[in-house]
Design a protein around this motif. Structure first.
Motif, mmCIF file in Angstrom:
data_model
loop_
_atom_site.group_PDB
_atom_site.id
_atom_site.type_symbol
_atom_site.label_atom_id
_atom_site.label_comp_id
_atom_site.label_asym_id
_atom_site.label_seq_id
_atom_site.Cartn_x
_atom_site.Cartn_y
_atom_site.Cartn_z
ATOM 1 N N PHE A 1 0.818 -1.517 0.391
ATOM 2 C CA PHE A 1 0.170 0.096 -0.025
ATOM 3 C C PHE A 1 0.735 1.217 -0.091
ATOM 4 O O PHE A 1 0.653 1.967 -0.922
ATOM 5 N N GLY A 2 1.850 1.291 0.980
ATOM 6 C CA GLY A 2 2.976 2.385 0.781
ATOM 7 C C GLY A 2 3.470 2.446 -0.174
ATOM 8 O O GLY A 2 3.523 4.136 -0.991
ATOM 9 N N GLU A 3 3.765 1.566 -0.872
ATOM 10 C CA GLU A 3 4.182 1.859 -2.322
ATOM 11 C C GLU A 3 3.299 2.226 -3.344
ATOM 12 O O GLU A 3 3.536 2.904 -4.176
ATOM 13 N N ALA A 4 2.253 1.986 -3.535
ATOM 14 C CA ALA A 4 1.294 2.758 -4.311
ATOM 15 C C ALA A 4 1.129 3.937 -3.841
ATOM 16 O O ALA A 4 0.713 3.944 -5.130
ATOM 17 N N LEU A 5 0.526 4.107 -3.029
ATOM 18 C CA LEU A 5 0.573 5.842 -1.939
ATOM 19 C C LEU A 5 2.132 6.621 -2.839
ATOM 20 O O LEU A 5 1.270 7.593 -3.835
ATOM 21 N N ALA A 6 3.240 6.153 -2.725
ATOM 22 C CA ALA A 6 4.369 6.554 -3.365
ATOM 23 C C ALA A 6 4.016 7.136 -5.058
ATOM 24 O O ALA A 6 4.456 8.072 -6.093
ATOM 25 N N LYS A 7 4.444 5.857 -5.415
ATOM 26 C CA LYS A 7 3.525 6.003 -6.401
ATOM 27 C C LYS A 7 2.354 6.905 -7.625
ATOM 28 O O LYS A 7 3.070 7.586 -8.012
ATOM 29 N N ALA A 8 1.388 7.030 -6.661
ATOM 30 C CA ALA A 8 0.199 7.506 -7.169
ATOM 31 C C ALA A 8 0.592 9.231 -6.008
ATOM 32 O O ALA A 8 0.914 9.832 -7.144
ATOM 33 N N ARG A 9 1.149 9.356 -5.784
ATOM 34 C CA ARG A 9 1.440 10.397 -5.276
ATOM 35 C C ARG A 9 2.674 11.478 -6.455
ATOM 36 O O ARG A 9 2.721 12.337 -6.552
ATOM 37 N N THR A 10 3.411 10.974 -6.994
ATOM 38 C CA THR A 10 4.477 10.825 -7.962
ATOM 39 C C THR A 10 3.814 10.732 -9.424
ATOM 40 O O THR A 10 4.006 12.392 -9.476
ATOM 41 N N ARG A 11 2.824 9.917 -8.788
ATOM 42 C CA ARG A 11 1.872 10.324 -10.844
ATOM 43 C C ARG A 11 1.134 12.041 -10.421
ATOM 44 O O ARG A 11 0.728 12.919 -11.084
ATOM 45 N N LEU A 12 0.532 12.764 -9.009
ATOM 46 C CA LEU A 12 0.094 13.696 -9.181
ATOM 47 C C LEU A 12 1.274 14.147 -8.865
ATOM 48 O O LEU A 12 0.562 15.900 -9.958
ATOM 49 N N GLY A 13 1.970 14.602 -9.296
ATOM 50 C CA GLY A 13 3.248 15.213 -9.126
ATOM 51 C C GLY A 13 3.579 16.116 -10.618
ATOM 52 O O GLY A 13 3.729 16.948 -10.715
ATOM 53 N N HIS A 14 3.024 15.110 -11.483
ATOM 54 C CA HIS A 14 3.070 15.612 -12.636
ATOM 55 C C HIS A 14 1.865 15.620 -13.225
ATOM 56 O O HIS A 14 1.785 16.666 -14.523
ATOM 57 N N LEU A 15 0.824 16.422 -12.936
ATOM 58 C CA LEU A 15 -0.002 16.901 -12.848
ATOM 59 C C LEU A 15 0.012 18.412 -13.787
ATOM 60 O O LEU A 15 0.590 19.271 -12.360
#
Lengths: 294, 159
Positions: free
Chosen positions: A244-258
């Protein structure tokens, strides 16, 4: 000062359309008026006739009467009425939590869900959350009734797919399925949110099998971000789990490209960061609800 | 020019029958027609709360609430809080705690807190803070206001 206008006070949906037809189109619907009266006061809009919808019974009420027990909220139901409604508390607690913090108590007493969505302010709390919930709106005009998904309804900042002579009669939210949780989190420094995140997760056999994420106040309209949501797929439905922690980190990285918009509430970088924080909180809340619906 | 609309409303318990233009706000009606200047127009955009009045017990922004929408309803303003010259427990608590300085936000604060206490007679500190979240005060730093509302709640509970 609000520019002068003639007032129509129809007592039924049919009478509301009659009132519209009597105006040559130089008219606007209103219910709470918290958005449209403000715009008129600022001199940005004026109408020959304002048609008050508060006496139209067809726009009132909250029920679970939709197909499969869907939540149906009338277009002129106020934020406050949603906040204290027991059906909504049971069916969609995230909406009750959201409504408790829309603007201030005066706006919540007066303003309506339908008006909020029709105004299509990019910082709208309900629009952002309802996107993640896969909600739709029912639009009715002389020519008939149609239902439009929220992501098709909001077409731009302050723009919707509603025709001027159509009414938003109801908002329909699909009922939660087994293992599903829906949540909304926002950061706010002023009346409207600085950043907001909606999320809907479905858990199957301890794993996140379906994910939908929406963001508000970050771009010029509230929007779904499918690549951010996809980061959660396959992760364990447990905030303490490594996947879950890895998924959240990946999701945040992708949000960072918005391509976020900076404004009085902060720079694009700051707002993207805040969105990541809100995403973590919303995901955690959604998982708790999902566990309760397992 | 659009014609006026006849409305009937009660203001602090007094019945009024008035002919108003549809674009007139309840704050302007109260201040300019009825001489009740307690509700203040400050931000004029529903943010500051200085114009707060109650309509059928619910707090609204007088600056953005049409007078015609109060037709058939009961309006309460700060002028109606004291009875027979006796301040309401909430008003007295504001004095006891020096919960104002310039006083401009006070009528709105009092009306928001009156609505809050009517709905929730024993609020927690957090509930008081949430209840007056939409009322802005530039003088007090809010702490004496919160203490005053809590004192009024206690006074109400003891009656």
């Amino acid at each position: 000062m609000i520019p002068r206008f003639a007032l129509a006070r129809p007592a039924s949906l049919a009478a509301a359309f009659d009132a519209w037809d009597a105006t040559d189109g130089d008219a606007s619907w209103y219910a709470g008026g918290t958005e449209i009266l403000q715009v008129m006061k600022m001199g940005l809009a004026r109408f020959g006739t304002m048609i008050d919808l508060k006496r139209v019974p067809e726009l009132r009420g909250i029920s679970l009467a939709g197909g499969d027990g869907e939540l149906v909220i009338g277009g002129s139901v106020t934020h406050r009425e949603i906040e204290v409604n027991q059906d909504v508390a049971r069916e969609l607690p995230g909406l009750v939590a959201l409504e408790a913090h829309v603007a201030n108590i005066r706006v919540r007493n007066q303003g309506t869900l339908g008006g909020n969505l029709c105004f299509a302010e990019p910082h709208s709390d309900p629009a952002t959350f309802l996107l993640a919930c896969d909600a739709r709106v029912r639009l009715q005009g002389r020519g008939g009734t149609r239902e439009v998904a929220i992501d098709q309804f909001i077409t731009g900042p302050l723009e919707t797919a509603r025709e001027a002579d159509e009414l938003l009669t109801a908002v329909i939210v699909p009922s939660a399925r087994s293992g599903e949780g829906r949540a909304y989190e926002k950061a706010k420094f002023r009346e409207r949110p600085a950043v907001s995140v909606g999320i809907r997760l479905r858990v199957q056999a301890g794993v996140i099998a379906e994910a939908h994420v929406s963001v508000g106040s970050l771009t010029d309209i509230p929007m779904l971000v499918p690549d951010v949501a996809a980061a959660f797929l396959g992760a364990q439905a447990d905030v303490a789990a490594g996947t879950f922690g890895e998924a959240l980190a990946k999701a945040r990285t992708r949000l960072g490209h918005l391509d976020a918009i900076g404004d009085l509430d902060g720079s694009p970088d700051f707002k993207r960061h805040l969105a990541g924080v809100m995403l973590g909180r919303a995901a955690s809340a959604a998982l708790s609800e999902a566990a309760a619906r397992a | 020019m659009p014609e006026t609309i006849d409305i009937k409303l009660s203001v602090n318990g007094l019945a009024h029958e008035l002919a108003v233009q549809a674009n007139v706000t309840i704050a302007d009606l109260l201040r300019d027609e009825l001489g009740l200047t307690g509700a203040k127009i400050s931000c004029d955009m529903q943010v500051c709360g200085a114009c707060t009045v109650l309509v059928d017990g619910l707090a609204v922004s007088g600056c953005t609430y049409l007078a015609v929408d109060a037709d058939g309803r009961e309006v309460a303003t700060v002028e109606g809080l004291a009875r027979d010259g006796v301040l309401s427990p909430l008003q007295q608590a504001f004095i006891d705690h020096a919960a104002f300085q310039c006083g401009y936000c006070t009528p709105g604060m009092l009306m928001s807190a009156t609505a809050l206490l009517a709905e929730n007679p024993s609020p927690s500190r957090a509930e008081v803070i949430a209840g007056i979240e939409g009322n802005i005060c530039r003088c007090t730093g809010y702490l004496p206001i919160i203490d005053a509302v809590l004192q009024a709640a206690e006074a109400g509970a003891q009656r």
